[in-house]
Design a protein around this motif. Structure first.
Motif, PDB file in Angstrom:
ATOM      1  N   HIS A   1     -39.348 -26.434 148.330  1.00  0.00           N
ATOM      2  CA  HIS A   1     -37.919 -26.784 148.341  1.00  0.00           C
ATOM      3  C   HIS A   1     -37.217 -26.158 149.548  1.00  0.00           C
ATOM      4  N   PRO A   2     -36.394 -26.920 150.258  1.00  0.00           N
ATOM      5  CA  PRO A   2     -35.721 -26.409 151.454  1.00  0.00           C
ATOM      6  C   PRO A   2     -34.828 -25.188 151.196  1.00  0.00           C
ATOM      7  N   VAL A   3     -34.141 -25.152 150.066  1.00  0.00           N
ATOM      8  CA  VAL A   3     -33.272 -24.009 149.762  1.00  0.00           C
ATOM      9  C   VAL A   3     -34.101 -22.756 149.516  1.00  0.00           C
ATOM     10  N   VAL A   4     -35.206 -22.902 148.810  1.00  0.00           N
ATOM     11  CA  VAL A   4     -36.108 -21.771 148.574  1.00  0.00           C
ATOM     12  C   VAL A   4     -36.632 -21.251 149.910  1.00  0.00           C
ATOM     13  N   ASN A   5     -37.002 -22.159 150.792  1.00  0.00           N
ATOM     14  CA  ASN A   5     -37.492 -21.764 152.117  1.00  0.00           C
ATOM     15  C   ASN A   5     -36.387 -21.150 152.969  1.00  0.00           C
ATOM     16  N   GLU A   6     -35.189 -21.717 152.905  1.00  0.00           N
ATOM     17  CA  GLU A   6     -34.067 -21.203 153.702  1.00  0.00           C
ATOM     18  C   GLU A   6     -33.732 -19.753 153.334  1.00  0.00           C
ATOM     19  N   PHE A   7     -33.741 -19.448 152.039  1.00  0.00           N
ATOM     20  CA  PHE A   7     -33.387 -18.107 151.583  1.00  0.00           C
ATOM     21  C   PHE A   7     -34.608 -17.206 151.366  1.00  0.00           C
ATOM     22  N   VAL A   8     -35.792 -17.700 151.727  1.00  0.00           N
ATOM     23  CA  VAL A   8     -37.047 -16.946 151.671  1.00  0.00           C
ATOM     24  C   VAL A   8     -37.243 -16.326 150.268  1.00  0.00           C
ATOM     25  N   LEU A   9     -37.082 -17.150 149.246  1.00  0.00           N
ATOM     26  CA  LEU A   9     -37.256 -16.692 147.868  1.00  0.00           C
ATOM     27  C   LEU A   9     -38.738 -16.669 147.509  1.00  0.00           C
ATOM     28  N   HIS A  10     -39.112 -15.687 146.712  1.00  0.00           N
ATOM     29  CA  HIS A  10     -40.481 -15.563 146.215  1.00  0.00           C
ATOM     30  C   HIS A  10     -40.436 -15.471 144.703  1.00  0.00           C
TER      31      HIS A  10
END
Length: 107
Positions: free
Chosen positions: A43-52
């Protein structure tokens, strides 16, 4: 999802209604798990905020909900915390053994 919020630790938490007792509930939980694993990877938002994903709170059933927790990079977590959250007896034993400070008392 039922609800998405940040908890006291700063983790991003998404809750979904737990339908495990309903007809087809296990299928829903399995499909949801696969879906959330896809989201965390692509997901782009997950990638943008570098969520793990936080493995100890990923797909966990809790108080009538299925919980998925994500850690943003600005939250510093102890690398052993997911293990200890899933193994509370071991965490308590080590805490008592080390004086409750998480550091060895040896010098």
């Amino acid at each position: 999802f039922t609800r998405c919020f940040t908890d006291r630790q700063g983790l991003v938490v998404c809750l979904f209604g737990d339908t495990s007792g309903a007809e087809g509930g296990d299928v829903f939980a399995n499909d949801l798990y696969r879906y959330m694993n896809q989201i965390i990877r692509t997901h782009p938002v997950v990638n943008e905020f570098v969520l793990h994903k936080m493995s100890s709170r990923w797909g966990r059933q809790n108080n009538g909900f299925i919980e998925y927790a994500m850690v943003p990079p600005w939250i510093k977590m102890n690398v052993c915390e997911p293990y200890f959250q899933m193994n509370l007896e071991e965490a308590a034993r080590l805490s008592v053994h080390k004086g409750g400070h998480g550091h060895s008392s040896r010098k």
